[in-house]
Design an enzyme around this catalytic site. Structure first.
Site, PDB file in Angstrom:
ATOM      1  CE  LYS A 752      40.003 -67.167 -39.078  1.00 60.47           C
ATOM      2  NZ  LYS A 752      39.343 -66.542 -40.050  1.00 60.47           N
ATOM      3  CG  ASP A 858      37.974 -57.048 -40.071  1.00 63.27           C
ATOM      4  OD1 ASP A 858      37.732 -55.494 -39.432  1.00 63.27           O
ATOM      5  OD2 ASP A 858      37.886 -57.881 -39.263  1.00 63.27           O
TER       6      ASP A 858
END
Length: 1024
Positions: A752, A858
């Site tokens: 990432k 989230d």
């Protein structure tokens, strides 16, 4: 002008008078209703129903679906939602149907003015307070449904005036008091639902007056006394449910003669006596017989075989004796036979004839004979039972012999338990062919030989019990293939060799690993630290040696750690201080040396500490668990001193000398330490200043790099082929994710890379690092390392390297058309249930087992990844927050007032008002996620507009129409009733989680526990 004859004029006058009289007569026949004014007087008017409905609406305090939005003056009230008026009696309401709309408030007494009402349905809402007495005015009422609410108080006795009632449903409320005897005068009543309240008293003796009754449901109350004899007069009764009360005495003999009876549930009472020998003849329509947890005795009647429609015989936990009737084999439609916890006998071929006969029952799915006195050898015919058999429970029966050959024929078994018997010989390799097994119990027998290698084929296994046998040889490394295993018990055998590293790497091993009472040797492998979710580890009474590995400190959820009676040496590792939840710690009878570490004082949950018979020395602490001498055992350590007086240890020598020398030490040490500290600060300032002036490629040290191998920017370039678009597997708000192959071990990883040009990306990186360096759980994405440095062009570069999870995100499974990916099959209900449980377990860990608690902020399908075993892993902690005791603290900028950015559709409504994060916000997101998994619809779908949301969409269908809203791509099991029950249970959890009121939501721990129970019920593993 034309003149009419006199006779015609007279006729005209007569007609006029007649018309006037007709209108006067017809007006007297218009519907006239009564309204009670403030003085209590009754007045009559034609708009009573309209006013009554408005008064009803005024008492509604909660209308989440805006169901009553149409109830206004712009629409004629007969066209309001849920209202139906009579075609014969204009403007008179005959039906008020507002069930399952989430309405909350009290029920207005004005409802009693709707005197033409035939049906009133307010079921599955949130009404509270008492049921108004005014319902007794509804003389035409035929169907009254107030079930699944929160009504309190007593059942109004004046419901007896509703003489037309055919259905009365008041179940699942909080009603108290007695069952009004007046109800027994409702002779037209066909169905009476009073279950799941807190009713007391007795069943009215005049219950037999309800001559039309077909259903009587009184279960889950506190009713006492006996079942009235008068109940035998209910000749039309089909369903009799009085389970879970305090009923005593015997069942009236007349009840056994009600030939229409189909379902007979009297479980969990205190009833006694014998079941009539002709029960199967007198109850020919019987389909479900449930008499469990009572005190019935005598034999099981053979005539049950005459009730040819019987599907379920559930009579455990009684005192039945004699043999299991072989005649039961004539019940071709039998699904479940549960006779556990009785005194049934076998022992010889005659006693086991019933098992031979049951091979004719081709629909049999559950056979439980647990805890009887069957004895003898298990017939070979067991392998010829129905291929549909899922549960075979023969525990505690003193059975002997071997497991019959051909047991692999029972290919659909998922529960196979033979515990506490006298079986001998080797465990057959063929058991490894029962690939659907989830629980295998063979403990407390006399099995010999080695653990079969074929057990490694049982990849769905969650519980394996082989303890208390005579098994020999090494532990088979093939058990390392059981990736779903949560309990492994191999204790009390004769196993030798070392502990295989493979079983210490099982990701799901969380409840218990017990290898005690064997002859295992060697050291405890460092890999034990991989069991990060393990609660109990018992390897006591073996021959293990070496140091206690410091990696045990990574098992932070450990509650019970037993390492006693081995040959461990060295000191007690300081890293054990990380296991803050330890309740029992047994290190006795080893060769441990050194002092008792003081961190043991700080383990607040520790209730038992056994350090006896080692070589420990020094002063015994006096705080924490050491305050209570009954909780601590330290005998056999001759060099210990001090401690609380109850331990009767000698005082520690030299303590007065230390006190005299302490002021001198202060005079010498403090000045020297102060000078050293000043030099360190000055040196640090110079180094920091030099670093700020120079830019180079040296990595910026980050806390994660203390735990994982360091990786450079160039390493990641090589791994991802220069961050090639062909390796791109996803984009997010703060960066992109690439697939890569990382040297030197050619490990497949997910990288990432944060786009630091985006506002908040750097903070998101820090937030993820903070979480990932401390959070470890099988259902969290595993971080491998991080990279924070300056690249070759002098730009800041930040990346995280994760374990690659091959099956992609849940988003791509639920909505494959969004990205063009197509899977060979859609997720089944069980797979979705398993994934939902994985996410709940991860949330439970983050909220309740991390210090401090972590709020994800989230939760959504794109942040949940699915591995090859279809296990879910929660990832992307870029918005996560730590929760201090007093407030919510942002990981990104250490502020509790930061505005939550989350994802539209999943954000809890209170976040928009205050921005204050809480664990309840994650629970809300979980509820929405659950709806999306079941319906296949995103909360931001185009269909959700004009006040309609995903939650409202689900709530409107709950519970009657749940099958209509499920994802059309979801393959459903053949058993529709079980599927529907599972869906209703899951949706009920989702509705509770996504409640607009924070106080009304469940906590994630309760959610996880309930979701596990739902899965158990769906799979039928709750046999008792």
């Amino acid at each position: 002008m034309i003149s009419l004859p006199r006779e015609s004029m007279e006729l005209q006058q007569i007609l006029k008078i007649g018309l006037i009289l007709f209108f006067l007569w017809s007006s007297s026949c218009l519907p006239v209703a009564s309204v009670v004014d403030a003085t209590g007087a009754i007045r009559f008017r034609n708009d009573t129903d309209h006013l009554s409905l408005l008064a009803f609406k005024d008492q509604i305090t909660h209308d989440p679906l805006n169901a009553l939005s149409s109830w206004n003056d712009t629409i004629q009230f007969c066209n309001w939602k849920g209202v139906t008026c009579s075609w014969k009696h204009k403007q008179r309401v005959v039906v008020l149907d507002l069930g399952s709309l989430g309405l909350g408030g009290s029920l207005s007494p004005s409802i009693g003015n709707l005197t033409f009402l035939h049906r009133l349905n307010l079921g599955s809402n949130s009404f509270f307070r008492e049921i108004p007495l005014e319902l007794g005015r509804l003389r035409r009422l035929k169907n009254l449904n107030l079930s699944f609410n929160s009504f309190q108080g007593e059942i109004p006795s004046n419901l007896t005036y509703c003489t037309e009632l055919k259905i009365l449903a008041l179940c699942h409320n909080q009603l108290t008091g007695k069952i009004p005897v007046e109800i027994t005068s409702l002779t037209k009543l066909g169905e009476l639902y009073l279950g799941s309240n807190t009713l007391t008293g007795v069943i009215p003796t005049s219950i037999g007056n309800l001559s039309s009754l077909t259903l009587l449901s009184l279960h889950f109350n506190h009713l006492g006394g006996s079942i009235p004899d008068d109940i035998g007069r209910l000749t039309t009764l089909k369903y009799f449910l009085v389970a879970a009360n305090n009923l005593t005495g015997t069942i009236p003999s007349k009840l056994y003669n009600i030939s229409s009876l189909q379902e007979f549930y009297v479980t969990a009472n205190k009833l006694q006596g014998r079941i009539p020998s002709d029960i199967g003849v007198t109850l020919p329509s019987l389909q479900f017989l449930k008499l469990s947890s009572n005190q019935f005795d005598g034999p099981i009647p053979t005539t049950l075989a005459n009730a040819s429609r019987l599907e379920v015989i559930c009579i455990p936990d009684n005192h039945f004796s004699g043999r299991v009737p072989s005649e039961l084999g004539r019940l071709r439609g039998l699904h479940l036979l549960n006779v556990e916890l009785n005194h049934l006998e076998g022992g010889d071929a005659k006693g086991w004839e019933f098992l031979d006969s049951l091979t004719n029952c081709s629909q049999l799915t559950v056979l439980s004979l647990y805890d009887n006195m069957l004895g003898g050898m298990l017939p070979n015919s067991v392998v010829n039972l129905s291929s549909q058999l899922q549960v075979l429970n023969l525990n505690i029966n003193n059975m002997s012999g071997r497991i019959p050959h051909g047991i692999e024929n029972l290919a659909n078994l998922y529960w196979f338990t033979f515990d506490d018997n006298l079986f001998a010989g080797a465990i057959p390799e063929s058991i490894g062919k029962l690939v659907r097994l989830q629980r295998l119990g063979l403990s407390s027998n006399r099995f010999t030989g080695q653990i079969p290698i074929s057990l490694g084929n049982l990849t769905l296994l969650t519980e394996l019990y082989l303890d208390q046998n005579n098994l020999q040889g090494p532990i088979s490394p093939s058990l390392g293939k059981l990736q779903h295993l949560s309990i492994l018990d191999l204790s009390t055998n004769r196993l030798t060799g070392t502990i295989p590293k493979e079983i210490l790497s099982l990701p799901a091993l969380s409840l218990r690993l017990n290898l005690s009472d064997n002859s295992l040797d060697g050291s405890l492998p460092l890999e034990v630290g991989r069991l990060k979710n393990l609660h109990t580890l018992d390897i006591s009474r073996n021959m293990l040696s070496g140091n206690i590995p410091s990696t045990l400190g990574d098992c932070q959820i450990l509650e019970y750690l037993h390492l006693g009676n081995n040959f461990f040496q060295g000191t007690i590792p300081q890293y054990l201080s990380n296991a803050r939840g330890l309740q029992e710690l047994d290190l006795s009878r080893n060769n441990l040396t050194g002092p008792i570490p003081t961190f043991l004082e700080d383990l607040k949950q520790l209730q038992m500490l056994n350090l006896s018979f080692n070589h420990l020395e020094g002063e015994v602490p006096v705080k924490g668990v050491f305050e209570n001498a009954t909780q601590v055992s330290i005998k056999g350590n001759s060099r210990l001193c001090g401690g609380v007086p109850e331990l009767h240890l000698p005082a520690c020598p030299g303590k007065s000398y230390k006190k005299r020398k302490w002021p001198l030490l202060l005079k010498i040490v403090i000045p020297i330490a102060g000078a050293i500290l000043c030099m360190i600060l000055l040196l640090s300032f110079l180094i920091l200043r030099r670093k700020r002036k120079s830019k180079n490629n040296a990595p910026i040290v980050h806390p994660l790099e203390d735990q994982f191998p360091k990786v450079s920017h160039s390493d990641l370039i090589r791994a991802t082929d220069g961050f090639s678009s062909t390796n791109l597997i996803g984009r997010g708000g703060y960066g992109s994710v690439y697939k890569g192959i990382l040297s030197p071990h050619q490990t497949i990883v997910a990288v990432k890379v944060f786009n630091l040009q985006n506002h908040g990306a750097s903070k998101s990186f820090l937030a993820e690092c903070e979480v990932l360096k401390s959070a470890r759980h099988r259902n969290l994405v595993k971080v491998m390392t991080c990279c924070s440095m300056v690249d070759v062009r002098g730009h800041d570069f930040k990346a995280l390297v994760f374990e690659f999870i091959p099956n992609g995100s849940l988003e791509k499974w639920l909505h494959p058309e969004l990205d063009g990916h197509h899977h060979t099959e859609s997720l089944s209900l069980l797979q979705r249930l398993n994934i939902a449980i994985d996410v709940a377990d991860a949330g439970d860990y983050l909220h309740n087992n991390c210090q401090p608690s972590i709020v994800h902020c989230d939760l959504k399908p794109s942040n949940i990844l699915i591995d090859n075993e279809m296990i879910a892993h929660v990832g992307d902690f870029g918005l996560a927050r730590f929760m201090s005791k007093a407030t919510a603290i942002s990981l990104a900028d250490k502020s509790s007032s930061i505005r939550i950015k989350g994802t539209l559709g999943y954000i809890a409504p209170e976040y928009g008002a205050s921005g204050q994060v809480s664990t309840s916000g994650d629970v809300y997101s979980y509820g929405i996620l659950l709806f999306e998994m079941l319906t296949g619809k995103s909360p931001v779908d185009d269909m959700f507009k004009d006040g309609l949301s995903l939650r409202k969409f689900v709530e409107m269908a709950f519970p009657e129409r749940v099958m209509a809203i499920v994802d059309p791509l979801m393959p459903l099991a053949e058993d529709e009733s079980k599927t529907r029950e599972c869906l209703i249970s899951m949706i009920r959890i989702g509705l509770s989680c996504s409640n607009g009121s924070v106080k009304e939501r469940l906590n994630i721990s309760n959610v996880a526990t309930t979701m596990h129970a739902i899965r158990d019920a769906y799979l039928g593993t709750q046999v008792h």
